[in-house]
Design an enzyme around this catalytic site. Structure first.
Site, PDB file in Angstrom:
ATOM      1  N   CYS A  27     -11.100  -4.751  28.986  1.00  0.00           N
ATOM      2  CA  CYS A  27     -10.280  -5.132  27.842  1.00  0.00           C
ATOM      3  C   CYS A  27     -10.440  -6.635  27.653  1.00  0.00           C
ATOM      4  CB  CYS A  27      -8.825  -4.719  28.046  1.00  0.00           C
ATOM      5  SG  CYS A  27      -8.045  -5.412  29.509  1.00  0.00           S
ATOM      6  N   MET A  28      -9.429  -7.320  27.158  1.00  0.00           N
ATOM      7  CA  MET A  28      -9.590  -8.742  26.849  1.00  0.00           C
ATOM      8  C   MET A  28      -9.638  -9.612  28.092  1.00  0.00           C
ATOM      9  SD  MET A  28      -7.152  -9.136  23.497  1.00  0.00           S
ATOM     10  CE  MET A  28      -7.688 -10.816  23.172  1.00  0.00           C
TER      11      MET A  28
END
Length: 459
Positions: A27-28
């Protein structure tokens, strides 16, 4: 050797080697590794890898390395393993039978004390996490364009029309993307999930009358899409199990779409509509009645959700609020959790003489101001202990202010300073003041009684 190459090699060395990876995604801020054998992981050594800010043992092994870095490390691991991001490794590796793997995985799940609610929130998170880059980009473009529009810029100018088009694109087809990811998450054909999203938001629904009333386009929102797409997967698997292989490609999807399509219009849409209405109206009532207390509690207890990666499970609630009432009052309140951490980190930076801790804070603060708080969470406040609590206390004060001022956001995907363009009803200043309040009280609580120098010895 580049930093990301070294990190990838060190991670491989502490998870049982590259051969132990079943699925690689990110993810980020986190690498998310589905492993073939969780017992091969050396968590303590993994936490000490230079650049690793934290490790979360979950249904996937989550390794926090921070924004920007995570993309480079994931790309390096993908190159070494030969696995594309999100691709599954061959199921027969490790010379285990399917039943042996199933038994081992079930034992791992029990050992981690899974609950249905936690599993559901993680499933929802897995559906929405791949959409976050698009939501962030589109949200910022849309927010900036509407900010300019509110400031008096003529929206009929070509460049403004283009910006509004680019900013609204993902939201126009979000149901299809959510349906696709839902079916993929539950092991079905993604295109059938996409079809579920498409017909629940098809304008032609308004021409159909069921139970004496015309259907409402988008009734039930993304909750309805998720359930319908899951149902597509469930029906598809059962139809395929009895369908002869020679006609499977024709009749399995045909029967699945017809069965789920009719069932969704007659049952899923009404039920999901009641559910989404209940959630959105319930949240609005809680905020209206609870006021200061509701804002403080929601903001103060949000960091624990982020800590275990369950915060993405709230994404459909934000989107449903935006879909039904035009904004989400929940997001600005929860955004104060990251702001409280920023204040706490600044206080620690001011007080400590620990060079490594100061270096971590300097690297994590810029993205912390932009609303990405996990580097501060796993690299600073959580390992130190007490600053985690004082950060939550600072967040609670900021959340109380946002609730009193009735600040809301017209889009999602970002928080911190980055959320300012998305604030509804021109309450940009109130939101910014809330951030400053959370920064300030996070700083004060931590500086006064949240941090002592001896806490930094183990960092």
């Amino acid at each position: 050797m580049k930093k990301e190459e070294r990190m990838a090699q060190d991670i491989f060395a502490n998870i049982g080697g590259k051969e132990n990876i079943q699925r690689l995604s990110h993810c980020m801020t986190r690498l998310r590794l589905a492993l073939k054998d969780d017992s091969k992981v050396n968590v303590d050594a993994l936490k000490k890898v230079d650049g690793v800010m934290g490790v979360i043992e979950d249904d996937t092994l989550q390794i926090v390395v921070g924004p920007g870095t995570v993309n480079k490390v994931a790309a390096e691991m993908s190159k070494v393993t030969g696995l594309a991001i999100g691709e599954e490794a061959d199921p027969d590796d490790n010379d285990l039978t399917f039943s042996e793997k199933a038994a081992r995985n079930q034992a791992n799940l029990k050992a981690k004390n899974k609950t249905p609610l936690k599993m559901l929130l993680r499933r929802i998170g897995n559906i929405f996490i791949p959409l976050i880059p698009g939501l962030v980009a589109s949200g910022l473009i849309n927010g900036a364009a509407n900010f300019a529009k509110n400031a008096g810029v003529d929206p009929t100018q070509t460049w403004m029309q283009i910006l509004l088009l680019l900013g609204s694109g993902i939201f126009m087809y979000l149901a299809i993307l959510v349906g696709w990811n839902t079916a993929r998450e539950f092991g079905g054909s993604p295109v059938l999930g996409a079809i579920a999203g498409a017909f629940l938001f098809n304008p032609a629904l308004a021409d159909i009358t069921i139970y004496g009333e015309a259907l409402v386009v988008g009734r039930g929102g993304l909750f309805g899409v998720i359930f319908a797409a899951w149902l597509m997967t469930w029906v598809e698997k059962r139809v395929r199990s009895v369908m002869p292989g020679s006609i499977d490609i024709i009749f399995t999807p045909l029967i699945t779409v017809l069965a789920v399509g009719f069932f969704s219009l007659y049952a899923v849409v009404p039920v999901a509509g009641v559910l989404s209405d209940g959630i959105t109206s319930g949240i609005n009532v809680v905020l209206d009645v609870g006021g200061v207390a509701a804002g403080a509690v929601l903001a103060g207890f949000f960091l624990p959700l982020v800590m275990v990666g369950l915060h993405h499970g709230l994404t459909p609630i934000h989107l449903e609020l935006i879909n039904t009432v035009g904004y989400t009052a929940l997001l600005p309140i929860l955004a104060m959790a990251g702001a409280g951490q920023v204040g706490a980190a600044i206080a620690i930076f001011v007080k400590t003489k620990n060079k490594r801790l100061r270096t971590i804070i300097k690297g994590a603060l810029p993205v912390g101001f932009l609303g990405i708080g996990e580097p501060l969470l796993y690299g600073v406040t959580l390992p130190l202990g007490r600053p985690f609590l004082t950060a939550c206390m600072g967040a609670a004060v900021g959340g109380a202010f946002q609730a009193v001022m009735k600040v809301a956001a017209s889009g999602i995907g970002v928080s911190g300073i980055s959320l300012i363009p998305l604030i509804a009803d021109n309450k940009f200043l109130f939101y910014f003041l809330g951030l400053v309040i959370a920064y300030t009280f996070g700083f004060l609580f931590t500086y006064l009684f949240g941090f002592k120098e001896e806490m930094a010895d183990g960092i």
